[in-house]
Motif scaffolding. Sequence first.
Motif, PDB file in Angstrom:
ATOM      1  N   SER A 498       0.803  -1.212   0.000  1.00 46.90           N
ATOM      2  CA  SER A 498       0.000   0.000   0.000  1.00 46.90           C
ATOM      3  C   SER A 498       0.844   1.274   0.000  1.00 46.90           C
ATOM      4  N   ASP A 499       2.149   1.173   0.220  1.00 44.83           N
ATOM      5  CA  ASP A 499       2.979   2.376   0.207  1.00 44.83           C
ATOM      6  C   ASP A 499       3.689   2.585  -1.125  1.00 44.83           C
ATOM      7  N   GLY A 500       3.344   1.774  -2.150  1.00 47.56           N
ATOM      8  CA  GLY A 500       3.899   1.978  -3.478  1.00 47.56           C
ATOM      9  C   GLY A 500       5.057   1.091  -3.838  1.00 47.56           C
ATOM     10  N   HIS A 501       5.440   0.139  -2.987  1.00 53.18           N
ATOM     11  CA  HIS A 501       6.509  -0.807  -3.303  1.00 53.18           C
ATOM     12  C   HIS A 501       5.917  -1.999  -4.051  1.00 53.18           C
ATOM     13  N   MET A 502       6.484  -2.324  -5.197  1.00 52.85           N
ATOM     14  CA  MET A 502       6.093  -3.495  -5.978  1.00 52.85           C
ATOM     15  C   MET A 502       7.295  -4.452  -6.017  1.00 52.85           C
ATOM     16  N   PHE A 503       7.125  -5.641  -5.404  1.00 51.10           N
ATOM     17  CA  PHE A 503       8.177  -6.638  -5.319  1.00 51.10           C
ATOM     18  C   PHE A 503       7.995  -7.671  -6.425  1.00 51.10           C
ATOM     19  N   LYS A 511      13.378 -22.370  -7.362  1.00 51.17           N
ATOM     20  CA  LYS A 511      14.220 -21.210  -7.046  1.00 51.17           C
ATOM     21  C   LYS A 511      13.945 -20.683  -5.628  1.00 51.17           C
ATOM     22  N   GLN A 512      13.097 -21.441  -4.878  1.00 49.77           N
ATOM     23  CA  GLN A 512      12.760 -21.084  -3.495  1.00 49.77           C
ATOM     24  C   GLN A 512      12.157 -19.670  -3.405  1.00 49.77           C
ATOM     25  N   PHE A 513      11.361 -19.365  -4.425  1.00 54.39           N
ATOM     26  CA  PHE A 513      10.581 -18.119  -4.417  1.00 54.39           C
ATOM     27  C   PHE A 513      11.477 -16.911  -4.130  1.00 54.39           C
ATOM     28  N   LYS A 514      12.582 -16.871  -4.811  1.00 53.73           N
ATOM     29  CA  LYS A 514      13.581 -15.843  -4.546  1.00 53.73           C
ATOM     30  C   LYS A 514      13.052 -14.475  -4.960  1.00 53.73           C
ATOM     31  N   VAL A 515      13.310 -13.480  -4.127  1.00 53.86           N
ATOM     32  CA  VAL A 515      12.905 -12.097  -4.422  1.00 53.86           C
ATOM     33  C   VAL A 515      13.935 -11.515  -5.363  1.00 53.86           C
ATOM     34  N   LEU A 516      13.481 -11.111  -6.543  1.00 51.63           N
ATOM     35  CA  LEU A 516      14.386 -10.574  -7.553  1.00 51.63           C
ATOM     36  C   LEU A 516      14.663  -9.098  -7.346  1.00 51.63           C
ATOM     37  N   GLY A 517      13.728  -8.391  -6.791  1.00 48.64           N
ATOM     38  CA  GLY A 517      13.912  -6.963  -6.557  1.00 48.64           C
ATOM     39  C   GLY A 517      12.577  -6.277  -6.383  1.00 48.64           C
ATOM     40  N   TYR A 518      12.660  -4.970  -6.401  1.00 43.68           N
ATOM     41  CA  TYR A 518      11.421  -4.192  -6.235  1.00 43.68           C
ATOM     42  C   TYR A 518      11.567  -2.903  -7.013  1.00 43.68           C
ATOM     43  N   THR A 519      10.415  -2.299  -7.271  1.00 42.80           N
ATOM     44  CA  THR A 519      10.372  -0.982  -7.889  1.00 42.80           C
ATOM     45  C   THR A 519       9.330  -0.154  -7.150  1.00 42.80           C
ATOM     46  N   GLU A 520       9.461   1.150  -7.262  1.00 44.38           N
ATOM     47  CA  GLU A 520       8.580   2.056  -6.532  1.00 44.38           C
ATOM     48  C   GLU A 520       7.674   2.800  -7.497  1.00 44.38           C
ATOM     49  N   VAL A 521       6.436   2.941  -7.074  1.00 42.56           N
ATOM     50  CA  VAL A 521       5.455   3.740  -7.820  1.00 42.56           C
ATOM     51  C   VAL A 521       4.863   4.742  -6.845  1.00 42.56           C
ATOM     52  N   LYS A 522       3.969   5.566  -7.351  1.00 46.03           N
ATOM     53  CA  LYS A 522       3.399   6.636  -6.525  1.00 46.03           C
ATOM     54  C   LYS A 522       2.380   6.072  -5.543  1.00 46.03           C
ATOM     55  N   ASP A 523       2.502   6.479  -4.315  1.00 47.26           N
ATOM     56  CA  ASP A 523       1.512   6.284  -3.264  1.00 47.26           C
ATOM     57  C   ASP A 523       1.014   4.839  -3.196  1.00 47.26           C
ATOM     58  N   GLU A 524      -0.293   4.627  -3.092  1.00 47.40           N
ATOM     59  CA  GLU A 524      -0.877   3.313  -2.839  1.00 47.40           C
ATOM     60  C   GLU A 524      -1.179   2.601  -4.152  1.00 47.40           C
ATOM     61  N   GLY A 566      12.785 -12.937 -19.602  1.00 42.28           N
ATOM     62  CA  GLY A 566      12.798 -14.317 -19.144  1.00 42.28           C
ATOM     63  C   GLY A 566      14.039 -14.690 -18.374  1.00 42.28           C
ATOM     64  N   ASP A 567      15.176 -14.019 -18.630  1.00 43.88           N
ATOM     65  CA  ASP A 567      16.425 -14.353 -17.945  1.00 43.88           C
ATOM     66  C   ASP A 567      16.728 -13.409 -16.789  1.00 43.88           C
ATOM     67  N   LEU A 568      15.721 -12.771 -16.228  1.00 40.37           N
ATOM     68  CA  LEU A 568      15.935 -11.804 -15.147  1.00 40.37           C
ATOM     69  C   LEU A 568      16.314 -12.547 -13.876  1.00 40.37           C
ATOM     70  N   THR A 569      17.423 -12.140 -13.259  1.00 44.85           N
ATOM     71  CA  THR A 569      17.865 -12.713 -11.987  1.00 44.85           C
ATOM     72  C   THR A 569      18.213 -11.590 -11.039  1.00 44.85           C
ATOM     73  N   ALA A 570      18.332 -11.940  -9.767  1.00 49.03           N
ATOM     74  CA  ALA A 570      18.636 -10.934  -8.750  1.00 49.03           C
ATOM     75  C   ALA A 570      20.039 -10.403  -8.859  1.00 49.03           C
ATOM     76  N   SER A 571      20.952 -11.172  -9.491  1.00 50.72           N
ATOM     77  CA  SER A 571      22.342 -10.736  -9.597  1.00 50.72           C
ATOM     78  C   SER A 571      22.647 -10.045 -10.907  1.00 50.72           C
ATOM     79  N   GLY A 579      18.486  -3.870  -3.945  1.00 54.78           N
ATOM     80  CA  GLY A 579      17.362  -4.674  -4.370  1.00 54.78           C
ATOM     81  C   GLY A 579      16.397  -3.962  -5.269  1.00 54.78           C
ATOM     82  N   MET A 580      16.681  -2.738  -5.662  1.00 54.51           N
ATOM     83  CA  MET A 580      15.769  -1.958  -6.479  1.00 54.51           C
ATOM     84  C   MET A 580      16.078  -2.160  -7.948  1.00 54.51           C
TER      85      MET A 580
END
Length: 1684
Positions: A498-503, A511-524, A566-571, A579-580
């Motif tokens: 709700s604060d605008g973070h999209m993970f 892949k053990q549901f690995k978090v690839l990163g996040y991006t920010e958008v406006k508000d909620e 398709g080849d997006l990874t956290a590294s 992580g952004m």
Amino acid sequence: MDNTDSLSVRWVKGYTPQKVLFVNNNTICYPCGNFLIFMDINTKKEKVLQCENGSIGVFTTNSTKNIVAFAEQRLKPFINLYSFPELTKTSVLMDGAELDYVLLEFSYSGFYFASFSSLPEFNLTIWNWKANVRLCSESVVGMQPTVLSFNPVNQLQLCLASEERLLLWNIERCDDFHLLKRIDVKLPAEDGTPVVSEDVGIGPDSSALTYYGPKMLISAQAGLVGDLANIFVPRELKKTLVQPISVCWTPISDLYVGCKTGQLLLVDAELHRAVVLATPFNEQLSSGSMKNMSSNLTMSVYPELKPCAVKTLALNKKGLYTAGLDGILYCIKVTPQKVEIEECFSVGMPIRNIAFSVDFESLLVATETGSMHIYKPSQPDKVTTVLDIHSGDYVSAALLGTGKQYCVSARILGAVQVWSVADGKLISTLVLPVKIKVMASCPSSNYVALGTETGHIYFINLAKVETPHLVYQIHLHNISIQCLEYDHGGQYLLAGCSDGHMFILNAKPSKQFKVLGYTEVKDEIMGCSLAFHMSKKIVNCLILASQTGDDKSHGATWLTRFDLLGDLTASSTSVDHRGMMNDVAIRKQQCQAELPLTSVILNTDHHVYGYCTLTRTIYKYKITKGSSNDTFNLITQAKVEGHQLGPGFLYLSANQQYLVSVARDGYIQLRDASNLQGTHLETQCHSYRLGGVKSIALSLDCRTVLTTGVHDGTIVCNTERFDPAGSERNKVVLDYNRSMISMLDQSCVAEDKALAVLEQQREGTKDKLDVAADTSHLSPGTSTLSASSFSIASTSSSKSYQRVDDSRFPESTWLETKMAEAVEKDNRKHAEAKAKLKQGIKKLRATIKRMMLENENVPEIERLEHHEFNLDLKEQKRLHSEGEEKVAKVRETIEMENLANQYLREVIKRECWDNMSVKGRTLEAFSSGLAVTNYPMRERSSGELELLKKVMQQRTIELIDLKARKDIVETPPKKEEKEDEEAEDEESKEEESTALKGSLTSEYGVVNPYLYKQLELHTKDEKINQIILLQDVIYNIKTAFNKEFDATYKQKEVEMARVKDRTMRILEIMQQLDMDEEVWLPTMSNKELPEREFEVQDSEITAERYLTPEQKRKLEEEYKAEQLRLLAAKADNWRERALKDMMGGVLETKKSDILKMEIPVPYFMDKPEFEWTEEQIKQAKEYAIKEQELNEEKDKYRKTLESELKKLQSSVAESRSNFDDIMNKLFEKKVRTEMIIYQEELKICNLVFSLRIEEEIQNRNAQINYILEEQKDFMAVKSQMTQNMKVMVDRFRESYDDLVAEDRLLDRGFRKEFSDVSATMVDQLYKLYKRRPKVQLQRIQVATANPFEDQSQSVDDSHASFLAAMVDLDSLDSKPENLDPAVWNRFCESRRKKIESENQVRFKAVTLAEMQMFLQRRMEEDENNGQQINNLIQELNNLREIKSQFQLNLMVQLVLKQGQVEVTSSDFIPDYSNSIFLHKGVVEDLNSTIQLLGEKKVASMVERKDFRKKIVQVEWECQKMLMQMDDLHNKIRDILKFKISKQAQMYLREANYDSQINANIMGMERSVQGQEKFHSKVLKKKQEAIKELEKQIAQLKREMKVMDRQLKEQHISVSERQNIQEMITPVESEQDSRNRFRDLMQHNRLMELSRSQAEDIAILRSELERQRMKSFPILAETEQYSYA
């Protein structure tokens, strides 16, 4: 999907907030959202009935006739009745409510149906559901009932209960006319104390007036008139009553009532009285307490009855079954010997309702949490669970994997359930102890992800649907998860907060549901949409987010678009070390929509579908390039009208062919996604009243549609029916479906293995909490339990409870961990540079400190300010601005507080000071400590003065009128009597002034001649006028005292001025005498000068004064000018210097300076005397003489000053003492004034109280008149109805007589009808004609648990049995011999007509008797209403009598003198010379003995005194009674002798004697005026006649003189003639003379005798009349006198 396609409901799952009821012995029914669900308790098969219009409201069933009824939720709703199992509509009941129905109920037998409507009617309506006819209705305004139940034994009786009232209703009928009669059952209090309601009327003791006047009802005291007065109860008298929530009838028509707080009541249906059987606190009511209770509670309480839950009740022959929130089913068994409560079984969760089947063999137990159980009293050890699906609202529902077999749903409270898509069977349930916010199902693997309010995501393994497990969890953020979305390929999982973070997470379990990163958008974040390119393996993302200023209820306007490769990874380089995501790497673009959107959908063709709630429109946009690389634009290509209610949401099928829209109206609309033209399919799955549709899920082939509701707790599975031949579009859908399924199935095989590995890892480290024994899951199948174990297992699904363990995870979130790692990495990378910077900062700090120390030592003109050493100017400015903002806020707050205080000060000053004509102040004595305050007084307004003037004028007129009446009516007494009366009047006036006036106002000198006497205050106007006059008296008293106070105040000012002058002189003398003593100086305190309170002195302000820059500059200028003036004054002044050098600084030597004078000592005096010269010796002698003379002068002057000082001090002391004496007198007068004012105020209080009593009597009078008018109107309506009923009964009686006559004609016409038969045969046929079969009702013994049926039940109805028996009589076997069969057939037809006629006569007779009873009850009600009207009239008369007594029985205030008793005491000196020393105990024992004997003696003396007192009192009473007897005898004698004059008779006879006297006076005045005019006329005539007579007298005198002369001449002639006659006439004899003398004497005696006798007769006649009037006094009619 073509236009011929449609959706059909496959299954519906959910739970109801209403009751669950039986439709027949094996089927239960309950509403679920917009559907009715019918479930067979044996086979678990379900049927669904959908509401055609609106949505389902309340419902009920008739299990004896297999009928279900429910009300629609819409305007002017219908009640639909369906038969089961056909589910065909049998009846529709209309026009029973305007808005909604609250309760529905069938009668146990017959065709009666009851409904209760909500606002605005609150009508209880009775229907005949078979004939679809509304019979009658009655309004109960304001009632919100919770229970409606028919009496199973009597279908004409029903119960309606709410939490405030319990009502019994009887249905009375007269042929086709029905009437509802209401009976209120009085409920007891929760604590068992009686509830005594206030009597409506005035009791018999109300005529006896109390000290404070008559006692009125509380409603009259409150001033209430109307309907509210009948139900008004003060808050302090209100008691918390029990709150009925459930009822159950008994076979004898009694009623069990369960209450909200746990009480169980038993209501007698005939006496309508309630008794408490059980209480929630296990408190038994004793028999003594029951005797003290209200008459409404007369039944005895069962002993040893422990409390039990009574939320729902059901009766069986084995006892009364109860259940409630404790989850335990109880059975109350009542026998003549004892009452027992047995615990049958425990569910472990709150029970909503229980209900028996038709045969009373099965008891349904429905809980609040979504489970249903069947308990059979005949088999108490076996309890079957028929349903266990949980309750609560759904978060969403989704198809599991490819959606072939299973779907999964999640509830807000943490229940995750797996369902079979084919038949809706519940496969398994997993309960997590968390609140779920959102759920999403992965298409590439068999698991679901759950987002919570705490920012966690839980992953549930559903590879084995029978045993779901929590395999992984991650804490992303501290903010709630708003949305979870998978792409159709199952590669990525997007989680928005709700604060605008999209993970962005990797959706694959491998892949053990690995978090690839996040991006920010406006508000909620409001929503997101993913478009999957199957060929490119690219996912396009579109996020809808609100920005500051958007109204979130209407949607959001900010769109963010980015791509995931398709080849997006956290590294990879697309993610930084925090992580952004890199905006350039994911090609992030933004756009702002023109209209707020609640939902957006992105497809693979770069099109966006949006739903606008404001315009209720669906838009199709084309994405185009923007002005820069990070923006894009939307071009509208198409738009179509959406739903009627918002907000709406859009969903796109996986094949991009169909666009689905849902909204709060509950409808689903499917459209062609290419052009949006037309609606291919539209159906309603949920009700708009419960929020409509919340979520929707489509299968890959678009043939299965799964929806959930917002607040109805329902999940609906729909199936598409389409043309078998198919179309091109359907073929495309099938091709896409095959390709997707093949790809996803391959992924599922691999990923399900990874899920198994994760599950094994978690099971190795964590334990699970299972509710059932030690097993984690229960296998499918029906389970039973023992009643002693009190536990129930699921019947058709496995359920597991799993706890969430976060011990292996850190407390911080993933985002916080990433931030900490980034900070640590930056610290390691730049550690050396940071160390150098810190070292440089330390050196710079040391340099600055050294410079500041040097700055302190430089001259002031070269010194720098401290802020100039601050190197960070920006930070300085920021801190300065923050400080200024804080100062501004504090200043604003202080200013507002000061403004509020100033306003309050002005209000108080205006009300308590400015508006006072006499300001309040205190006068204090000099030394005694007395303080006297004056009376603060307001200036009387013009209205008050005008009212006072009006009252005084009215009193003046009344006094003049009273005096005139006294002068007219009373006769003036004689002189002696007048003197006695004057003396008595003076004494009475003195007595009245001291006692009857009730105050000492006259002694104070304030006399108001217009005041009423206390014994004359009868009317309301007189009392009001008296209050006004008394207020004027109080005002005058205060004014008089204030004048004396002001005079004393001025005298104090004069005395203070004198004392100050003398004190100043004393100070001068003491200064001259070098005396250091404290001198008293009189001053005025703030109480004496209250004006000083409004002035703030500088000494009162302790804080430093704040000066503005202008004020500071002005003060500096004034200071500089003052310094210049002082410098100029210090310059050389030759005048002052010469005066000081030549004359000692003074021009003239004062006498007061003599004490300071000193003679200069010669210079040689320091030398020894032998060194002095002669000249010096001479000077020394002169010095000694001068010094001696100066000392003498000083002593003389000092003595003079001392004597003057004593005189001044004594004068000051005398002034203080005199003024204190004056203050003592003023204080005493203030005390007397206060006493008088309190006396007058007490009079006012008594008068106000009497006015209040009169107002209460008036209110009660108005209320009785109001009730009387209502009763009369009600009587008129009821009388008219009774007349109509009489006419109806008469008409029916006529029809009955006609029918009886026709029946008799059939009997008489029998022989005529069979005249063609022989007489013998006719007689035989007539016997058969009169013969009737003797039908014996076949009775069988039925072993049933139904408490409302007899053990012997008739197999068929009596009439049907009779007709069946007639078949045997009509057979040819019963035909007489030699009778033609045609005649026999004709005979049988005639006999059947006769039987039908008799049956109709019998039915009519019963109906007529019922109508006559109905008419009799109406007539009795009319009589009761008439009696109530008479009682009200009698009460009204009693009230008037009470009012007249109260007006005459006045409360008089008396002032009595207080006596004084002076007790003298003599001194006693004990003599111990003849004393002995004893132990204390001896003395104490002796004292106790003496005290005991003394008490006995005193008691005896008191007894003798009381006895003698009684003797004296009796003698006094006897003497008093004898004197009263003598007085009464004298009064009787006086009454017998009293003659009633005509005036007294008129006073007694005339009702308005004063008006009659005034009329007579006016008539007499008119007659007097006429008589005076007539007298003046007569006087003039008499005067004229006198003048004429005087003339005649003068004429007669002249004639008399002539006649005198003639008379002399005649005398001479007569004497001559007499002499001649004597000489001629002979002499009579003596005897004749005596006889004639004797006759004359006799005649004289007789005349005297007759005269005396006449006088005696007159005397005797008058005495006789007096004696007759004395013996028989009568009031004779007096003649009426008229005055000309």
